[in-house]
Motif scaffolding. Structure first.
Motif, PDB file in Angstrom:
ATOM      1  N   PRO A   1       0.684  -1.262  -0.017  1.00  0.00           N
ATOM      2  CA  PRO A   1      -0.159  -0.020   0.059  1.00  0.00           C
ATOM      3  C   PRO A   1       0.825   1.414  -0.038  1.00  0.00           C
ATOM      4  CG  PRO A   1      -0.909  -1.565   1.623  1.00  0.00           C
ATOM      5  CD  PRO A   1       0.470  -2.069   1.014  1.00  0.00           C
ATOM      6  N   GLY A   2       0.354   2.134  -0.722  1.00  0.00           N
ATOM      7  CA  GLY A   2       0.988   3.637  -0.693  1.00  0.00           C
ATOM      8  C   GLY A   2       1.395   4.253   0.449  1.00  0.00           C
ATOM      9  N   THR A   3       0.454   4.013   1.751  1.00  0.00           N
ATOM     10  CA  THR A   3       0.567   4.610   2.924  1.00  0.00           C
ATOM     11  C   THR A   3       1.971   4.001   3.468  1.00  0.00           C
ATOM     12  OG1 THR A   3      -1.902   4.530   3.044  1.00  0.00           O
ATOM     13  CG2 THR A   3      -0.647   4.800   5.244  1.00  0.00           C
ATOM     14  N   VAL A   4       2.097   2.636   3.364  1.00  0.00           N
ATOM     15  CA  VAL A   4       3.171   2.056   4.028  1.00  0.00           C
ATOM     16  C   VAL A   4       4.634   2.369   3.474  1.00  0.00           C
ATOM     17  CG1 VAL A   4       4.381  -0.308   4.609  1.00  0.00           C
ATOM     18  CG2 VAL A   4       1.685  -0.095   4.628  1.00  0.00           C
ATOM     19  N   LEU A   5       4.519   2.550   2.073  1.00  0.00           N
ATOM     20  CA  LEU A   5       5.611   2.945   1.399  1.00  0.00           C
ATOM     21  C   LEU A   5       5.961   4.535   1.864  1.00  0.00           C
ATOM     22  CD1 LEU A   5       5.052   1.576  -2.262  1.00  0.00           C
ATOM     23  CD2 LEU A   5       6.534   0.646  -0.440  1.00  0.00           C
ATOM     24  N   ALA A   6       4.963   5.326   1.830  1.00  0.00           N
ATOM     25  CA  ALA A   6       5.239   6.622   2.126  1.00  0.00           C
ATOM     26  C   ALA A   6       5.726   6.742   3.491  1.00  0.00           C
ATOM     27  CB  ALA A   6       4.043   7.503   2.046  1.00  0.00           C
ATOM     28  N   LEU A   7       5.141   5.926   4.538  1.00  0.00           N
ATOM     29  CA  LEU A   7       5.521   5.987   5.907  1.00  0.00           C
ATOM     30  C   LEU A   7       6.890   5.573   6.113  1.00  0.00           C
ATOM     31  CD1 LEU A   7       4.431   6.483   8.710  1.00  0.00           C
ATOM     32  CD2 LEU A   7       4.133   3.910   8.930  1.00  0.00           C
ATOM     33  N   GLY A   8       7.556   4.469   5.438  1.00  0.00           N
ATOM     34  CA  GLY A   8       8.837   4.199   5.191  1.00  0.00           C
ATOM     35  C   GLY A   8       9.959   4.791   4.653  1.00  0.00           C
ATOM     36  N   LEU A   9       9.410   5.828   3.889  1.00  0.00           N
ATOM     37  CA  LEU A   9      10.111   6.898   3.328  1.00  0.00           C
ATOM     38  C   LEU A   9      10.418   8.254   4.091  1.00  0.00           C
ATOM     39  CD1 LEU A   9       9.671   6.524  -0.526  1.00  0.00           C
ATOM     40  CD2 LEU A   9      11.531   5.760   0.560  1.00  0.00           C
TER      41      LEU A   9
ATOM     42  N   THR B   1       1.877   5.149 -20.255  1.00  0.00           N
ATOM     43  CA  THR B   1       0.426   5.629 -20.042  1.00  0.00           C
ATOM     44  C   THR B   1      -0.202   5.134 -18.933  1.00  0.00           C
ATOM     45  OG1 THR B   1       0.141   5.715 -22.554  1.00  0.00           O
ATOM     46  CG2 THR B   1      -1.630   5.862 -21.126  1.00  0.00           C
ATOM     47  N   LEU B   2       0.218   3.570 -18.485  1.00  0.00           N
ATOM     48  CA  LEU B   2      -0.229   2.965 -17.303  1.00  0.00           C
ATOM     49  C   LEU B   2       0.231   3.478 -16.132  1.00  0.00           C
ATOM     50  CD1 LEU B   2      -0.192  -0.530 -18.659  1.00  0.00           C
ATOM     51  CD2 LEU B   2      -2.179   0.814 -18.479  1.00  0.00           C
ATOM     52  N   VAL B   3       1.536   3.910 -15.951  1.00  0.00           N
ATOM     53  CA  VAL B   3       2.103   4.426 -14.786  1.00  0.00           C
ATOM     54  C   VAL B   3       1.566   6.030 -14.619  1.00  0.00           C
ATOM     55  CG1 VAL B   3       4.152   5.513 -13.870  1.00  0.00           C
ATOM     56  CG2 VAL B   3       4.205   3.231 -15.100  1.00  0.00           C
ATOM     57  N   PHE B   4       1.341   6.648 -15.660  1.00  0.00           N
ATOM     58  CA  PHE B   4       0.927   8.107 -15.621  1.00  0.00           C
ATOM     59  C   PHE B   4      -0.590   8.073 -14.971  1.00  0.00           C
ATOM     60  CE2 PHE B   4      -1.674  11.638 -17.077  1.00  0.00           C
ATOM     61  CZ  PHE B   4      -0.765  12.657 -17.139  1.00  0.00           C
ATOM     62  N   VAL B   5      -1.373   7.169 -15.420  1.00  0.00           N
ATOM     63  CA  VAL B   5      -2.951   6.931 -14.882  1.00  0.00           C
ATOM     64  C   VAL B   5      -2.860   6.613 -13.497  1.00  0.00           C
ATOM     65  CG1 VAL B   5      -5.056   5.839 -15.073  1.00  0.00           C
ATOM     66  CG2 VAL B   5      -3.931   6.813 -17.273  1.00  0.00           C
ATOM     67  N   GLU B   6      -1.894   5.601 -12.894  1.00  0.00           N
ATOM     68  CA  GLU B   6      -1.893   5.166 -11.795  1.00  0.00           C
ATOM     69  C   GLU B   6      -1.523   6.187 -11.030  1.00  0.00           C
ATOM     70  OE1 GLU B   6      -2.822   2.505 -10.414  1.00  0.00           O
ATOM     71  OE2 GLU B   6      -3.197   0.988 -12.025  1.00  0.00           O
ATOM     72  N   ILE B   7      -0.424   7.235 -11.297  1.00  0.00           N
ATOM     73  CA  ILE B   7      -0.187   8.256 -10.247  1.00  0.00           C
ATOM     74  C   ILE B   7      -1.234   9.330 -10.310  1.00  0.00           C
ATOM     75  CG2 ILE B   7       1.657  10.373 -10.244  1.00  0.00           C
ATOM     76  CD1 ILE B   7       3.627   8.490 -11.660  1.00  0.00           C
ATOM     77  N   VAL B   8      -1.997   9.484 -11.414  1.00  0.00           N
ATOM     78  CA  VAL B   8      -3.253  10.449 -11.251  1.00  0.00           C
ATOM     79  C   VAL B   8      -4.076  10.067 -10.022  1.00  0.00           C
ATOM     80  CG1 VAL B   8      -4.909  11.483 -12.431  1.00  0.00           C
ATOM     81  CG2 VAL B   8      -2.774  11.357 -13.575  1.00  0.00           C
ATOM     82  N   LYS B   9      -4.202   8.642 -10.016  1.00  0.00           N
ATOM     83  CA  LYS B   9      -5.030   8.168  -9.313  1.00  0.00           C
ATOM     84  C   LYS B   9      -4.729   7.991  -7.693  1.00  0.00           C
ATOM     85  CE  LYS B   9      -6.289   4.508 -11.437  1.00  0.00           C
ATOM     86  NZ  LYS B   9      -7.017   3.216 -11.720  1.00  0.00           N
ATOM     87  N   GLU B  10      -3.304   7.752  -7.674  1.00  0.00           N
ATOM     88  CA  GLU B  10      -2.884   7.619  -6.254  1.00  0.00           C
ATOM     89  C   GLU B  10      -3.056   8.479  -5.349  1.00  0.00           C
ATOM     90  OE1 GLU B  10      -0.737   6.128  -3.209  1.00  0.00           O
ATOM     91  OE2 GLU B  10      -1.141   5.064  -4.965  1.00  0.00           O
ATOM     92  N   LEU B  11      -3.555   8.122  -4.154  1.00  0.00           N
ATOM     93  CA  LEU B  11      -3.990   8.963  -2.825  1.00  0.00           C
ATOM     94  C   LEU B  11      -2.899   8.943  -1.463  1.00  0.00           C
ATOM     95  CD1 LEU B  11      -5.622  11.016  -1.507  1.00  0.00           C
ATOM     96  CD2 LEU B  11      -7.302   9.135  -0.914  1.00  0.00           C
ATOM     97  N   PRO B  12      -2.770   7.759  -1.270  1.00  0.00           N
ATOM     98  CA  PRO B  12      -2.151   7.688   0.174  1.00  0.00           C
ATOM     99  C   PRO B  12      -0.664   8.092   0.297  1.00  0.00           C
ATOM    100  CG  PRO B  12      -3.351   5.509  -0.322  1.00  0.00           C
ATOM    101  CD  PRO B  12      -3.379   6.568  -1.363  1.00  0.00           C
ATOM    102  N   ALA B  13       0.012   7.776  -1.077  1.00  0.00           N
ATOM    103  CA  ALA B  13       1.315   8.193  -0.817  1.00  0.00           C
ATOM    104  C   ALA B  13       1.574   9.784  -0.984  1.00  0.00           C
ATOM    105  CB  ALA B  13       2.274   7.424  -1.872  1.00  0.00           C
ATOM    106  N   THR B  14       0.465  10.145  -1.895  1.00  0.00           N
ATOM    107  CA  THR B  14       0.706  11.695  -2.086  1.00  0.00           C
ATOM    108  C   THR B  14       0.386  12.423  -1.168  1.00  0.00           C
ATOM    109  OG1 THR B  14       0.073  11.028  -4.552  1.00  0.00           O
ATOM    110  CG2 THR B  14      -0.289  13.349  -3.935  1.00  0.00           C
ATOM    111  N   LEU B  15      -0.937  11.895  -0.409  1.00  0.00           N
ATOM    112  CA  LEU B  15      -1.338  12.634   0.787  1.00  0.00           C
ATOM    113  C   LEU B  15      -0.299  12.734   1.912  1.00  0.00           C
ATOM    114  CD1 LEU B  15      -4.141  13.731   1.480  1.00  0.00           C
ATOM    115  CD2 LEU B  15      -4.360  11.484   2.584  1.00  0.00           C
ATOM    116  N   LEU B  16       0.634  11.598   1.930  1.00  0.00           N
ATOM    117  CA  LEU B  16       1.540  11.804   3.054  1.00  0.00           C
ATOM    118  C   LEU B  16       3.071  12.735   2.828  1.00  0.00           C
ATOM    119  CD1 LEU B  16       1.396   8.369   4.460  1.00  0.00           C
ATOM    120  CD2 LEU B  16       0.907  10.525   5.801  1.00  0.00           C
TER     121      LEU B  16
END
Length: 551
Positions: A383-391, A484-499
Motif C-alpha cells: 500500500p502507498g501508505t506503507v511505502l510513504a511511511l517507510g520513506l 500511459t499506465l504509470v501516468f494514470v496510476e499516479i493520477v489516481k494515487e492518494l495515500p502516498a501523495t497525501l503523506l
C-alpha cells in the motif's frame, strides 16, 4: 598456495559475477520496508508501541472487509464472466468489454459518490421523504451507507472486474469439451456450472479475489470516509494524529505480512490448481442462446453490475460537476491539474526508464539478478501508505546529513531537498509502479526476441547506436503503453501523495480527499471527474488490444 595475483583474480571474478546493479536496485526499492521493519523492532516494549487493542481492532475490521469484498467480487465477477463467455443474449458484446469500466473509478471516488446519492440529503432519501411525508430520519428507516456493509458493497462494485477479467480470460482459453461432456451426460446449465465450471475456474477466481482484497488493504480514502477502522486508516491516524511512528511502523509491517500471505496464497493456487486443457484461443467457445426470461435476467444482471460500478459514481460526479460549475471551482481544478500532470509525467518517465533498465538486466543476467529484480518490483503489492511511511524518516535523515555537510563546507543550509520536495513523491511512485512498467516492457522484449538486435550487430551497430536505432524503436509501443499506465496510476494515487506531498502542493486526488472530508464533495466533483476520465485510458487501451487479438 595461491599467489597475490591469483587472489586478486579470484576476487575480481567474484565481483564481476555479483549482480551489483540489480542488488542496488532491489535495495533502493526495498528501503521503505527495511526501515519500517527496523523501526518496528525498536518500538517493541517502548512508549511508542502499539496500544493494547489497536492491532486486534484493525485486523478484525480489515479482515471482515476483505472477506466481504472477496465473497462479493468473487461471486458476481465469476457469474458475469460465465454469462458473457458461455451464453448468447442481447447486448452481450457490449457487456463483454463494458463490464471492465468500473476499474476506471478509484475506490475513494466511488465511496464519495455513493454517500452523496444515499445520504440523508441525497436524491434517494429526498424522494422517499417526499413520498411518505417524513421530515426527519426518525420518521422512517433507511440503511446507513457509512457502515461495514456499505463499504463492502461500494468497494465490491468497483473491484469485481479483477475477478471478471481473470475468469473471462480463463474461460476463453479453456476447452469447452468438459462442459459439452457434462451436458451430454444430462447435466443442466446450473449443475454444469457448480460441478464443472466452478471447480475448474478456481485458479483464476483466486487470482482475481486476491487482487481485489489487496486493493482493499491499500485503500485509505474510502475506509476513512465510511468510518472503518481498517489497518491503513489506523496507520495514517497513528502517524499524523498521534505522531507515533513506532506504532505506525508496527502496523505497517503487519500490512506487509498480510500482503505477503495473500501473494503466497495466490501463487499456491496457480501452482497447485491447473485445470486448463489446450484449445485454439483464436476460436471462441460455443455459446448457448438464452431464451425466454433467462436472457432478460442475464441482461438485468449485467446492467446492474455496470450501473452500480460505473453508472452511479460517474453519473453523480457528472451531475455535481456541471451543477457546481463555478469560476472558483474551475480555477481550483486547474491549479491542482498542473502539479498532477507534472508529477504523473515525471514519474512515468522515471519509472519507465528504471523499468527498461530492470528488464534488460533481467534479460541478460542470471538467476540471482532476476531474483533481485523481482524483489524490486514487489512495491506494487505494498500500500502507498506503507511505502510513504517507510520513506519519511530515511529521507529526512538524508536531508539532515546533507545540510550538515553543506554547513561544514560552505556555511549554507539548503533545507529539505528530499523529504520536503517532489523528489520524495517521484521516489515512492517509482517504487510503487515499477512492476507496471517492468512487466509491460519485459513481455515486449520476450515477444520481440534478440534476433533483430543480433542483425543490427552484424551490420556494425554497437552501444548507443544499437539502443537508439533498433532497440528503443522496436520497444516503442510497449514503452508508450507502460508510460500511459504509470501516468494514470499516479493520477489516481492518494495515500502516498497525501503523506509525502510538499506544503502547498495539491493534486487532483488530494483535492478531492480534502474537500470530501469536510463535506464539500460537490466542489470536488470536477477534479474527481478528471480522475475517472484518466482512468478510462487503460481500459480503452486494453479493450483495443483485446479486439486486435481476436482478429
Amino acid at each position: 598456495m595461491a599467489t597475490d595475483h591469483e587472489v586478486r583474480t579470484m576476487l575480481t571474478g567474484r565481483a564481476r559475477a555479483l549482480p551489483v546493479v540489480p542488488l542496488l536496485l532491489a535495495a533502493l526499492m526495498g528501503l521503505p520496508i527495511a526501515w519500517l521493519g527496523w523501526s518496528a523492532l525498536l518500538a517493541i516494549g517502548g512508549s511508542n508501541g502499539l496500544g493494547a487493542n489497536m492491532l486486534p481492532t484493525a485486523l478484525r475490521e480489515t479482515g471482515l472487509l476483505m472477506v466481504s469484498v472477496g465473497l462479493l467480487t468473487g461471486g458476481v465477477g465469476l457469474v458475469a464472466a460465465w454469462l458473457v463467455t458461455h451464453y448468447e443474449f442481447p447486448l452481450r458484446r457490449v457487456f463483454d468489454w463494458a463490464l471492465v469500466l468500473p476499474l476506471a473509478v478509484p475506490t475513494y471516488l466511488a465511496a464519495y459518490a455513493y454517500v452523496e446519492v444515499l445520504d440523508f440529503t441525497g436524491p434517494l432519501q429526498s424522494a422517499l421523504r417526499a413520498v411518505n411525508g417524513a421530515t426527519t430520519l426518525r420518521d422512517y428507516w433507511f440503511p446507513d451507507i457509512k457502515s461495514q456493509w456499505g463499504a463492502a458493497l461500494v468497494l465490491s462494485s468497483v473491484l469485481y472486474p479483477y475477478v471478471y477479467v481473470a475468469c473471462r480470460a480463463f474461460f476463453l482459453m479453456q476447452s469447452t469439451s468438459l462442459n459439452i461432456a457434462a451436458r451430454t451426460l444430462g447435466a443442466g446449465g446450473m449443475r454444469t456450472f457448480f460441478t464443472v465450471t466452478l471447480p475448474t475456474s478456481r485458479p483464476a477466481l483466486v487470482v482475481g479475489v486476491t487482487l481485489a482484497m489487496m486493493e482493499v488493504v491499500n485503500d485509505l480514502g474510502a475506509v476513512q470516509y465510511f468510518g472503518i477502522n481498517a489497518i491503513t486508516a489506523i496507520i495514517y491516524s497513528t502517524w499524523i494524529n498521534r505522531s507515533d511512528f513506532g506504532g505506525a511502523a508496527q502496523l505497517a509491517v503487519t500490512v506487509v505480512l498480510v500482503i505477503g500471505l495473500l501473494i503466497v496464497a495466490e501463487q499456491r493456487a496457480r501452482r497447485d490448481r491447473v485445470y486448463m486443457t489446450r484449445r485454439d484461443s483464436r476460436i471462441p467457445p460455443a455459446r448457448e442462446p438464452l431464451r425466454a426470461g433467462r436472457r432478460w435476467a442475464a441482461v438485468g444482471f449485467c446492467l446492474l453490475l455496470l450501473g452500480l460500478g460505473f453508472g452511479i459514481p460517474v453519473g453523480q460526479l457528472a451531475y455535481l460537476a456541471f451543477r457546481v460549475m463555478l469560476p472558483e471551482t474551475i480555477a481550483m481544478t486547474l491549479n491542482a491539474l498542473v502539479p498532477t500532470v507534472t508529477l504523473a509525467a515525471a514519474g512515468a518517465i522515471i519509472t519507465v526508464v528504471v523499468g527498461l533498465v530492470a528488464a534488460k538486466l533481467a534479460h541478460r543476467s542470471g538467476n540471482t539478478a532476476r531474483g533481485a529484480i523481482r524483489l524490486a518490483t514487489l512495491g506494487y503489492a505494498i500500500p502507498g501508505t506503507v511505502l510513504a511511511l517507510g520513506l519519511l524518516q530515511p529521507l529526512g535523515q538524508a536531508d539532515l546529513w546533507f545540510n550538515r555537510m553543506t554547513m561544514a563546507l560552505w556555511e549554507w543550509r539548503p533545507g529539505l531537498i528530499l523529504s520536503g520536495s517532489m523528489a520524495a513523491l517521484l521516489y515512492v511512485y517509482s517504487i510503487r509502479f515499477l512492476a507496471v512498467s517492468h512487466s509491460t516492457i519485459d513481455a515486449a522484449m520476450k515477444k520481440r526476441g534478440d534476433s533483430i538486435l543480433d542483425a543490427g550487430r552484424v551490420l556494425g551497430e554497437r552501444g548507443m547506436g544499437l539502443l537508439f536505432k533498433i532497440d528503443l524503436p522496436t520497444l516503442a509501443p510497449a514503452l508508450l503503453s507502460a508510460a500511459t499506465l504509470v501516468f494514470v496510476e499516479i493520477v489516481k494515487e492518494l495515500p502516498a501523495t497525501l503523506l509525502l506531498r510538499p506544503l502547498g502542493v495539491e493534486t487532483l486526488a488530494t483535492l478531492v480527499y480534502s474537500r470530501a472530508n469536510v463535506g464539500l464533495f460537490a466542489q470536488a466533483a470536477l477534479p474527481a471527474l478528471f480522475i475517472v476520465l484518466a482512468g478510462l485510458i487503460p481500459v480503452i487501451l486494453a479493450t483495443r488490444l483485446g479486439d486486435r487479438r481476436k482478429v
